[in-house]
Scaffold this motif. Structure first.
Motif, short mmCIF file in Angstrom:
data_model
loop_
_atom_site.label_atom_id
_atom_site.label_comp_id
_atom_site.label_asym_id
_atom_site.label_seq_id
_atom_site.Cartn_x
_atom_site.Cartn_y
_atom_site.Cartn_z
N GLY A 125 0.84 -1.18 0.00
CA GLY A 125 0.00 0.00 0.00
C GLY A 125 0.88 1.24 0.00
N LEU A 126 0.31 2.38 -0.36
CA LEU A 126 1.08 3.62 -0.33
C LEU A 126 1.34 3.99 1.12
CD1 LEU A 126 -0.73 5.76 -3.03
CD2 LEU A 126 1.55 4.80 -3.16
N TRP A 127 2.61 4.17 1.47
CA TRP A 127 2.91 4.61 2.82
C TRP A 127 2.49 6.06 2.97
CZ3 TRP A 127 3.86 0.91 6.01
CH2 TRP A 127 4.49 -0.24 5.56
N GLU B 195 -17.43 13.17 2.20
CA GLU B 195 -17.33 11.74 1.90
C GLU B 195 -15.94 11.50 1.33
OE1 GLU B 195 -19.79 8.19 -0.44
OE2 GLU B 195 -20.55 10.26 -0.38
N LEU B 196 -15.19 10.61 1.97
CA LEU B 196 -13.81 10.33 1.57
C LEU B 196 -13.77 9.11 0.66
CD1 LEU B 196 -11.96 10.78 4.99
CD2 LEU B 196 -12.58 12.52 3.31
N ASN B 197 -13.04 9.22 -0.41
CA ASN B 197 -12.79 8.08 -1.29
C ASN B 197 -11.55 7.33 -0.80
OD1 ASN B 197 -13.13 6.31 -3.41
ND2 ASN B 197 -12.54 7.74 -5.02
N THR B 198 -11.13 6.34 -1.56
CA THR B 198 -9.98 5.52 -1.22
C THR B 198 -8.71 6.34 -1.03
OG1 THR B 198 -8.63 3.65 -2.00
CG2 THR B 198 -9.48 5.14 -3.68
N ARG B 199 -7.84 5.89 -0.11
CA ARG B 199 -6.53 6.49 0.12
C ARG B 199 -6.60 8.02 0.29
NH1 ARG B 199 -2.38 2.70 -1.44
NH2 ARG B 199 -3.13 1.06 -2.84
N THR B 200 -7.49 8.47 1.13
CA THR B 200 -7.69 9.90 1.32
C THR B 200 -7.39 10.28 2.76
OG1 THR B 200 -9.37 9.97 -0.42
CG2 THR B 200 -9.38 11.77 1.16
N SER B 201 -6.76 11.44 2.93
CA SER B 201 -6.40 11.93 4.26
C SER B 201 -6.81 13.38 4.40
CB SER B 201 -4.89 11.81 4.49
OG SER B 201 -4.44 10.49 4.32
N THR C 284 -8.48 7.01 4.90
CA THR C 284 -9.11 5.79 4.38
C THR C 284 -8.06 4.89 3.77
OG1 THR C 284 -9.63 6.98 2.32
CG2 THR C 284 -11.39 6.79 3.97
N ALA C 285 -8.26 3.60 3.92
CA ALA C 285 -7.36 2.59 3.38
C ALA C 285 -7.70 2.31 1.91
CB ALA C 285 -7.47 1.31 4.21
N PRO C 286 -6.87 1.55 1.20
CA PRO C 286 -7.20 1.20 -0.19
C PRO C 286 -8.57 0.53 -0.28
CG PRO C 286 -4.93 0.62 0.28
CD PRO C 286 -5.54 1.04 1.59
N GLY C 287 -9.43 1.09 -1.14
CA GLY C 287 -10.76 0.53 -1.34
C GLY C 287 -11.80 0.99 -0.33
N GLU C 288 -11.37 1.69 0.71
CA GLU C 288 -12.30 2.13 1.75
C GLU C 288 -12.91 3.49 1.40
OE1 GLU C 288 -12.35 3.30 6.54
OE2 GLU C 288 -10.45 2.91 5.50
N ARG D 97 -6.82 -0.80 -4.59
CA ARG D 97 -6.42 -2.15 -4.17
C ARG D 97 -5.05 -2.11 -3.51
NH1 ARG D 97 -3.01 -4.87 -7.48
NH2 ARG D 97 -4.03 -6.87 -7.21
N SER D 98 -4.81 -3.10 -2.66
CA SER D 98 -3.48 -3.29 -2.10
C SER D 98 -2.62 -4.00 -3.15
CB SER D 98 -3.55 -4.12 -0.82
OG SER D 98 -4.30 -3.45 0.17
N GLY D 99 -1.33 -3.77 -3.10
CA GLY D 99 -0.47 -4.33 -4.12
C GLY D 99 -0.36 -3.39 -5.30
#
Length: 325
Positions: A109-111, A140-146, A123-127, A274-276
């Motif tokens: 995953g992206l650090w 509303e947060l999409n994937t990999r958002t901070s 949010t984590a990948p896909g979350e 996705r992870s990976g």
């Protein structure tokens, strides 16, 4: 000699990791053929080599903008010039992040960046996640958002900082509070608007879905109405264009939509969910146009669709690594 850093861009790494780094750079360049994939399969079959490739993928993701420069038209010369310093710095960042997040995040995953470590919501990948601010706008947060929540202004505006990723935001007069969203070196201000903000690869793109808002960057600003979009980056504030807001916000319905999108760009988008990592190892394949609509929940199923549509070869490795050639 002990302690010596070679001219190789990843010269500070051990031999096995240096070889893995070379494979990642090669695949990211999109020049691999069937013989190269066969050679990689033989290489990765050795004990510990798949794990080394996973480490190299993690480091590649951490490099960010430098990694994209290294796959440019002048890649062979740039890799030596940029690679060593970029990878040494990134290795330190990955090491610190890994210490804090080991066991909690996918190894590919992206650090998080240093700024993201201060985020209030991630949010984590896909979350995807919805946040209702007290008495104010909703986000509303999409994937990999901070994002981080900042102190409100004297005028009562809710202040949010978007560190990276994508968010859909609703501000309404009935909520009695405007919103100001800072991202990069710019900001978006709205009193009565629904809008989408995406911060990827040092570019902030804002789309007005309904209502009206202002985007400010430096000494320039743009007023957006429904259907209008504008982006800014280090090169300045771009032109306002009209877009299909349904495509921009399809992620909110859990859908990814691609319309005549170069496959390499589509895969980059898919990797966010996705992870990976999926690599398109063939440049010609990456230029093929891809049309698809599929649920984000089934994002891994797109690999089989690409294989069927384009006749691509698929090599699946541990850690969510997929090679498309």
């Amino acid at each position: 000699m002990a302690g010596e850093i070679s001219d190789h861009p990843a010269g500070f790494l051990a031999g096995i990791d240096r070889e893995a780094h070379d494979w990642v750079v090669f695949f990211a360049g999109g020049d691999a053929g069937p013989a190269d994939l066969d050679a990689f399969r033989q290489w990765s079959a050795q004990a510990g080599y798949t794990e080394a490739f996973a480490r190299a993928c993690r480091l590649w993701e951490a490099v960010g903008p430098a990694s994209r420069q290294m796959t440019g038209a002048d890649a062979p010369e740039q890799i030596v010039h940029i690679g060593r310093r970029a990878f040494i710095g990134s290795a330190l960042a990955v090491s610190v992040a890994a210490t804090a997040y080991v066991g909690a995040r996918s190894p590919l995953g992206l650090w998080p960046s240093w700024s993201e470590l201060a985020a209030d919501y991630r949010t984590a990948p896909g979350e995807q996640r919805r946040i209702a601010l007290s008495g104010g706008p909703s986000i509303e947060l999409n994937t990999r958002t901070s994002i981080a929540l900042r102190a409100s202004t004297h005028g009562g505006a809710e202040r949010v900082e978007l560190f990276g990723g994508e968010a859909a935001i609703v501000a309404s007069p009935e909520l009695h509070r405007a919103i100001e969203v800072a991202a990069g070196e710019g900001r978006v201000t709205a009193v009565d608007a629904t809008f989408n903000m995406r911060y990827e690869r040092d570019v902030v793109c804002t789309t007005c879905v309904a209502g009206a808002l202002e985007v400010a960057f430096g000494n320039r600003s743009a007023d957006l109405r429904a259907g209008a979009q504008v982006a800014y980056s280090g090169s300045g504030l771009g032109k306002v264009t009209m877009v299909d807001v349904g495509l921009v916000t399809a992620w909110k319905a859990g859908i990814l939509v691609f319309r005549s999108t170069p496959l390499a760009d589509a895969v980059a988008e898919i990797n966010r969910y996705r992870s990976g990592r999926i690599f398109v190892t063939n440049a010609a394949l990456g230029r093929r146009l891809f049309n698809a609509r599929f649920p984000i929940a089934n994002v891994d199923g797109v690999v089989a669709q690409i294989q069927q549509v384009f006749g691509a070869s698929v090599t699946t490795l541990p850690g969510g690594i997929v090679l498309l050639g």
